[in-house]
Design an enzyme around this catalytic site. Sequence first.
Site, PDB file in Angstrom:
ATOM      1  N   PHE A 180      50.080  44.825  74.247  1.00  0.00           N
ATOM      2  CA  PHE A 180      49.839  43.775  75.299  1.00  0.00           C
ATOM      3  C   PHE A 180      50.643  44.661  76.639  1.00  0.00           C
ATOM      4  O   PHE A 180      50.165  44.269  77.779  1.00  0.00           O
ATOM      5  CB  PHE A 180      50.243  42.650  75.143  1.00  0.00           C
ATOM      6  CG  PHE A 180      51.802  42.495  74.927  1.00  0.00           C
ATOM      7  CD1 PHE A 180      52.337  41.695  76.180  1.00  0.00           C
ATOM      8  CD2 PHE A 180      52.693  42.487  73.868  1.00  0.00           C
ATOM      9  CE1 PHE A 180      53.697  41.816  76.107  1.00  0.00           C
ATOM     10  CE2 PHE A 180      53.913  42.399  74.032  1.00  0.00           C
ATOM     11  CZ  PHE A 180      54.486  41.797  75.083  1.00  0.00           C
ATOM     12  N   LYS A 181      51.581  45.334  76.392  1.00  0.00           N
ATOM     13  CA  LYS A 181      52.144  45.773  77.631  1.00  0.00           C
ATOM     14  C   LYS A 181      51.833  46.757  78.356  1.00  0.00           C
ATOM     15  O   LYS A 181      52.224  47.074  79.407  1.00  0.00           O
ATOM     16  CB  LYS A 181      53.700  46.323  77.042  1.00  0.00           C
ATOM     17  CG  LYS A 181      54.469  45.172  76.457  1.00  0.00           C
ATOM     18  CD  LYS A 181      55.935  45.537  75.739  1.00  0.00           C
ATOM     19  CE  LYS A 181      56.625  44.535  75.076  1.00  0.00           C
ATOM     20  NZ  LYS A 181      58.051  44.703  74.708  1.00  0.00           N
TER      21      LYS A 181
END
Length: 434
Positions: free
Chosen positions: A106-107
Amino acid sequence: MRYYSTNKQAPLVDFKEAAIRGQAPDKGLYFPGIIPTIDREWLKEIEQYSNEDIAFRVIRPYTGDTIPEETLFSIVKETINFPVPLVGINERISSLELFHGPTLAFKDVGARFMSRCLGYFTREKQSKKITVLVATSGDTGGAVADGFYNVDGVEVVILYPSGKVSPVQEKQLTTLGKNISALEIEGSFDDCQQMVKQAFADPSLQEALFLTSANSINVARWLPQQFYYFFAWKQWKDKSITPVISVPSGNFGNICAGILAFQSGLPVQHFIAACNVNDSVTRYLAGEELVTRPAIPTISNAMDVGNPSNFTRILEIFQHQFPELKKHLSSYSITDEETMNTIDNVYRQYQYLLDPHGAVGYLSLERYLLDHPGEKGFFLETAHPVKFPDPVRESTGKTVSIPESVQSILHKPKQSTLMKAAYQPLKDYLLQRR
């Protein structure tokens, strides 16, 4: 838009200065002076808009006049050029898959947005190169390394805890070279984070180097994480039922972005901070006293944070009013054994493969929904299961197919510098690189 420090002892700054500084000079975190309000009619029609249009509309008020609209739209378009699907698992629980970006975590969104913003801000040559200093418990390092790779005028130094990230995570943050350097710290993530904080608090180092952070304390990393939640609402089928959202939580930047989106007007029934045994916030919500402790290693290692930096921003959103916070946020603490069992159970029942972080999110949501009949929700699946092959294989007996993007780095040599968990070696290293 102007940003103030949560410690209230630093001057107001615009988005550009907040992004370049990373942390306020009074050691607080930058926070927007005004939380924008999303138009309700626009939200009702959100399905008609592209993800690029949605993301641009969400982030535009936060950047103010520091980035021209055309440039900002290009940055947003490059940031989210991969799918973010909301996948149904059963009648009441869905998964928001955030692992379809280049480093399978997700980063990627925050790191790609921030790197492109800094690339724009540094297009006029600085007297000193910007040094991005970042601590990682797993996925941040790979995402930052990929996002900033070959960005002109920016050097990246990543601190990660030795032996406490997965093999794929380690390859992603140690194999690029060029402007990306990795420091393997003989300690925990909290040790890495403390070393980074000491660097930002050191006036002599600040004078010698142009330092900024790429952790979620940086507004350019934190704020674009709101995009996920708006994309999920776009895909949420039954809008007569407002979703409960369960977020695997370590440093609390992701869930804080979701709560910010909610404060802007996004429909959310309730938030769940899904924690592993590093549960300082879970205990805080149970007793109104935030007591931190050293991080405990788990199989959901990106959440192994004993002192979550971004929780102060959540308190700021709710104006430090504990009853209001409790009204909108619950938390569960999940053990490794429960995590493993959840991976196994969900795979057997629904043929859906969770990574350990997603499993913590799933089980936390399931427990909440047991006490709230009639409600539905989704959890954030924050990383691809391939990044955690051992617990997935031990839980399910299944070997995860390795995506092509990962295969290409598995045989590359690791390039890292082993370092003790102490500030002085870090300072010496950074000064020698000038």
